[in-house]
Design an enzyme around this catalytic site. Sequence first.
Site, PDB file in Angstrom:
ATOM      1  N   GLU A   1      17.781  -1.411 -24.607  1.00  0.00           N
ATOM      2  CA  GLU A   1      16.712  -2.314 -24.215  1.00  0.00           C
ATOM      3  C   GLU A   1      15.381  -1.688 -24.643  1.00  0.00           C
ATOM      4  O   GLU A   1      15.188  -0.487 -24.421  1.00  0.00           O
ATOM      5  CB  GLU A   1      16.705  -2.532 -22.702  1.00  0.00           C
ATOM      6  CG  GLU A   1      15.714  -3.629 -22.311  1.00  0.00           C
ATOM      7  CD  GLU A   1      15.722  -3.928 -20.813  1.00  0.00           C
ATOM      8  OE1 GLU A   1      16.492  -3.306 -20.064  1.00  0.00           O
ATOM      9  OE2 GLU A   1      14.935  -4.790 -20.412  1.00  0.00           O
TER      10      GLU A   1
ATOM     11  N   GLU B   1      13.227  -8.274 -13.914  1.00  0.00           N
ATOM     12  CA  GLU B   1      12.607  -7.061 -13.379  1.00  0.00           C
ATOM     13  C   GLU B   1      11.875  -7.310 -12.054  1.00  0.00           C
ATOM     14  O   GLU B   1      12.013  -6.541 -11.110  1.00  0.00           O
ATOM     15  CB  GLU B   1      11.682  -6.412 -14.411  1.00  0.00           C
ATOM     16  CG  GLU B   1      12.411  -5.895 -15.653  1.00  0.00           C
ATOM     17  CD  GLU B   1      13.528  -4.899 -15.360  1.00  0.00           C
ATOM     18  OE1 GLU B   1      13.616  -4.420 -14.218  1.00  0.00           O
ATOM     19  OE2 GLU B   1      14.331  -4.626 -16.281  1.00  0.00           O
TER      20      GLU B   1
ATOM     21  N   GLU C   1      19.178  -0.352 -10.518  1.00  0.00           N
ATOM     22  CA  GLU C   1      20.068  -0.563 -11.675  1.00  0.00           C
ATOM     23  C   GLU C   1      21.334  -1.293 -11.253  1.00  0.00           C
ATOM     24  O   GLU C   1      21.823  -2.168 -11.962  1.00  0.00           O
ATOM     25  CB  GLU C   1      20.413   0.765 -12.354  1.00  0.00           C
ATOM     26  CG  GLU C   1      19.216   1.618 -12.768  1.00  0.00           C
ATOM     27  CD  GLU C   1      18.121   0.885 -13.508  1.00  0.00           C
ATOM     28  OE1 GLU C   1      18.409  -0.099 -14.217  1.00  0.00           O
ATOM     29  OE2 GLU C   1      16.937   1.283 -13.366  1.00  0.00           O
TER      30      GLU C   1
ATOM     31  N   GLY D   1      13.105   5.536 -16.369  1.00  0.00           N
ATOM     32  CA  GLY D   1      13.863   5.966 -15.206  1.00  0.00           C
ATOM     33  C   GLY D   1      15.368   5.855 -15.394  1.00  0.00           C
ATOM     34  O   GLY D   1      16.102   6.813 -15.192  1.00  0.00           O
TER      35      GLY D   1
HETATM   36  N1  B3K Z   1      15.610  -2.320 -17.875  1.00  0.00           N
HETATM   37  C1  B3K Z   1      15.262  -0.936 -18.032  1.00  0.00           C
HETATM   38  C2  B3K Z   1      13.977  -0.708 -18.739  1.00  0.00           C
HETATM   39  C3  B3K Z   1      14.074  -0.709 -20.214  1.00  0.00           C
HETATM   40  C4  B3K Z   1      12.757  -0.278 -20.833  1.00  0.00           C
HETATM   41  C5  B3K Z   1      12.750  -0.446 -22.307  1.00  0.00           C
HETATM   42  N2  B3K Z   1      11.531   0.065 -22.898  1.00  0.00           N
HETATM   43  C6  B3K Z   1      15.222  -0.227 -16.725  1.00  0.00           C
HETATM   44  C7  B3K Z   1      15.034  -1.076 -15.529  1.00  0.00           C
HETATM   45  O1  B3K Z   1      14.053  -1.749 -15.360  1.00  0.00           O
HETATM   46  O2  B3K Z   1      15.929  -1.129 -14.728  1.00  0.00           O
HETATM   47 ZN    ZN Z   2      14.893  -3.046 -13.987  1.00  0.00          ZN
END
Ligand code: B3K
Ligand code: ZN
Length: 898
Positions: free
Chosen positions: A125, A324, A302, A265
Site C-alpha cells: 500500500e 482509515e 490492523e 506503523g
Molecule cells: N494502511 C496502512 C498504511 C499504508 C501507508 C502507505 N504509505 C496502515 C494502516 O493505516 O493501517
Molecule cells: Zn489503517
Amino acid sequence: MLRTDTPVTVYRKDYTPPALAIDHVDLVLELDPQRTIVTSTLGFHRAPGAAPDAALVLAGEELELVGVRLDGQPFTGVATATGSLTLTGLPAQGTLEITTACNPAANTTLSGLYVSNGNFFTQCEAEGFRRITYFLDRPDVMTTYRVTLRADRAAYPVLLSNGNLLSEQALPDGRHEAVWEDPFRKPSYLFALVAGKLECIEERIQSASGKEKLLQVWVEAQDLDKTRHAMDSLINSIHWDERRFGLELDLDRFMIVAVGDFNMGAMENKGLNIFNTKYVLANAQTATDVDFANIESVVGHEYFHNWTGNRVTCRDWFQLSLKEGLTVFRDQEFSADMMGSESGRAVKRIEDVRVLRQVQFPEDAGPMAHPVRPDSYEEINNFYTVTVYEKGAEVVRMYQTLLGRDGFRKGMDLYFERHDGQAVTCDDFRRAMADANGRDLTQFGLWYSQAGTPVVTVRTAWNAGAGTLDITLAQRCPKVGIETRDGTPEKQPFHIPFAIGLIGKDGEDLPLRLEGEAAAGDTTRVLDFTQAEQTFRFVGLPAGDAPTPSLLRNFSAPVIVDYDYSDSALTFLLEHDSDPFNRWEAGQRLATRVLLELVADAQAGRELKLSKALVDAFRAVLTDGTLNPAFREQALMLPAEAYLAERMGVADPAAIHRARLFLREGLARALKAEWLAAYESNATPGPYSPDADSAARRALRNLALGYLADTGDADMQALADKHYAESDNMTDRFAALSALVNSFAPGREHALADFYQRFENDPLVIDKWFSLQGMQRGEVGPHAGKRTIDVVRNLMEHPAFTLRNPNRARSLIFSFCSGNPAQFHAEDGSGYEFWADQVLALDAINPQVAARLARVMDRWQKYALPLRDRMRAALERVSASSTLSRDVREIVGKSLSA
Ligand code: B3K
Ligand code: ZN
C-alpha cells in the site's frame, strides 16, 4: 535514486472503472536478494462495456521485463515506458504470463519487495505492488491470489504469504517452496510475503461461531520474549470485534510479523499483517506503558481492517478515509473499552483529541490542508495524513453521536450487507448510515468535501426572571490550502452535532428542555447545528443565577469553540463538570490563557508573574484523590509549545518556550509539597504490570517527578537519580532519565551513558535514547550557550546512527525538527539548514520518510521574522534540487505556493 518524472496531478473526478477484470492471479517468486524473478499468470476478461481495441496499461516500477506470453505463446504487442507496460491487441479474455526481475537488496524505499536484516518483506500500500510485478495496481481491481515462494532453505527457512498454506516441499539445490492461497478476493495493495529466519509464538482460539483459529506472532529469535502483549492484544481485538460489531475472523490463520525497517506503523495485509517492531515488541524492561498501549491500539487497528478495508475496500485512493477514518474510530473505541472504566475512557478521548488539535488542526490550516476525501493528489503516499485518519475518525464518531450506538451499529450492518466483497466510496458508507436509520445525511456529506476546521462562536443570553437561556451558535470556516487555489466555491455550513450541558450554581447538571418540548430530558443534549447561525432556547431553568454552559461535551465535533468564559467559570467547570472531557478542557483553556499572556509579557520584556489562579486550580486537581490519576496527569500537563504556536497570530517559539518553562518551574516550586505527596502516594509496588490502573499511577507519579526535577533543587534531582537506579521497568527508568536530562541534573551524563550501555543491543530502546536527546531543552543556566542542534549533529556521527532505518532517522531527526520547537527554530536558522540537509539526504534513500520530514515546514508563513524568511530559504534550497522525488516535490511545492 533519480526521480525526474514531471509531476502529474491525479483528480478524483477523473475516475473511470478498469477496462479489464482479473479473474485470478498465480504468482511464482524465485526469491534472491539481488535478482528475484517473479512470474505472474493472470486470467483476465474484458470488462462489459470496455472498448474492444483498448490497450491494457499495467503499472510497473523499477522492473526488468523478462518476457510476456499470452495463452502459452510469446506475445509481442508489448511496449514499456517509465512506470508502465502497454499491451495492445489482447483478446476479450485469456491468460497472460508476465515475467520480471527486481532487486530487493537495493530497494531502500521500503516499498515493494525489500530486504531487512537479511529477510524479505513486502509493503504494497498504496502503490508498491507495481514494484514487484506489472499489474492493474489499483484498489478496485480485486482478485484471488495463489502464491508460490521459492528460496534457499538455509537462509530463508520460513516462507509466508496471505491466506492458507497449501503445501511445502524441498527442491533441488538446497531450495524449498511454499504455496499459499488466499480464498478472498483482494486488491493488490493487500498482497504480502515474508521470507527468512523468523520464529513465532502461537495460540489457537475459538471464534464466536466455534471455529478454531491459529494465531501467530513472528519475530527474530532474540525477540520471542517480547511478543506476549501483541498476542494478547490480537486475541482481545478478535473478541471485541465479535462483541461490538458482530464481525468474526474469516480466515483459519492470522499472522503478525515484525520488521525493523518499516516506513510507518503497520500494514493490514490479508491474514499476514506486517508490523514495525515498535508496535509489536514489548516487555517490562524495554517498553513503556505508552508503548504497551500503542501496541494494543495498532494491533487492534490492523486487525479491524480485516473487515473495514479488506472485506470492503476503497474504490480509489481518494476514498482512503473510508477505511482509515473508520478503522481509527474502531481502534479508539477498542482501546477505550479496554480501559475498563469511565474515567479511563475519558483519558483515552483526551489523548486522541490532543493529537487532533496538535497535529490535525495545523494541517487543516496549512498548505497541505485537504478534505477528509481529497479531490486531487500528486503522490498518494502524501495523503496518509492526520486529516484522513484522525479527522476521518471524528467524522465517523459524529455518525455515532448523531445516530446513537445502536443506530450506528445498524448502519454498519447495512454497509456490510450491501458492500461485502466490493470496492466502494465514502458516499456508500454515508448512504448505509442514512438508510439504516431513515435519516437525511446529505448536509453531513460536507465533512468529506470541505477542508478546514470550523470555528463555532457561542453567545449566551440569560433571562433570570423567566429561567430561559438562549444559546446562539455561529459557524465559519474560511477557505484553506488547496481550496484557496483551485476555484472552490464559498463553503456551506456543516452539520455539527453540538453536545451541550448546563450546570447549576451548586455544580449539578440541570435537566434540559428546549422551547416547544413537553418535558425535560437528559442533562446532555446533542444539538443539530446545521445553519450558519442558530439560536437554541432552553426553558424551565431555575430562575436566578445563570447556569454555566458546558460546551461541545466529549468533543462531539472537530471544531474550535470560541466562547468568552471567565476565569472563575473555567475554575468552576474544572471542579464540577460531569463531563470529564470538559473538565480537562476547562483546565486547558485556563492554562492556555495564562500561557498566552505570559508569552505576550515575554515578548514585551515585562516581568513574568506566576498566576495564582492557575496554581490554585492545579493544586485542587493534584490533591483530589477521587480523580483517576491518569486524568490528573492529563489535566496537569501544560499545553504543548506547538499548540500554543498555533493559537498565536504570529508564532514566536522562543517567547513561547520561555513562558512555558517559567510556568512549569513556577508550578513545580509552588506545589513542591503536593507533587512530592503525589509522587509518594502513587507508587506501584510488586512486579510491573501494564494494566490501566498501574499505568495511571505511574503516569501521575512520573509527571510529578518531572516537575520536581524542574525545581532545580538538589534533593529533587537526587530523587530522580534514585528513581532511575531503582526502576525495574522502562516506564520509570525512561521517565527518570528524561527528568535528569531536561533539568540538567548533575547525574544526567552518567545516566545517559548507563542507559546506552544497558540497552545497546535493543534498537527500539536506543531509538528512545536518541529521541530524548533530540528533544532536550537548550542548555540553560550555567550550561547556557550549548545548543541542541550541536548535540544532534554530533549524534548523527554516532556509530549507532543511520539514515537507512526509518525508526532511527525519526528518533533523532524528527524528534529534533518537530518535537523541539524552541531549538529547531533557533534564530540563526541552523535548525532549518539541518532540516534541508536531512530532507535531501533522506530523499535519495527513502522518499516517503523524506516527505514526512518535509512537512515540518508546513506552517512557515506563521512565524515571526526573521524565522519566516529563513524557513522559506531552506524550502527553496530543497525545491531547487534537480533529483527530488515526487513525494518531496509535492510537499515543498505546495508549501512555497501557499
Ligand atoms: N494502511 C496502512 C498504511 C499504508 C501507508 C502507505 N504509505 C496502515 C494502516 O493505516 O493501517
Ligand atoms: Zn489503517
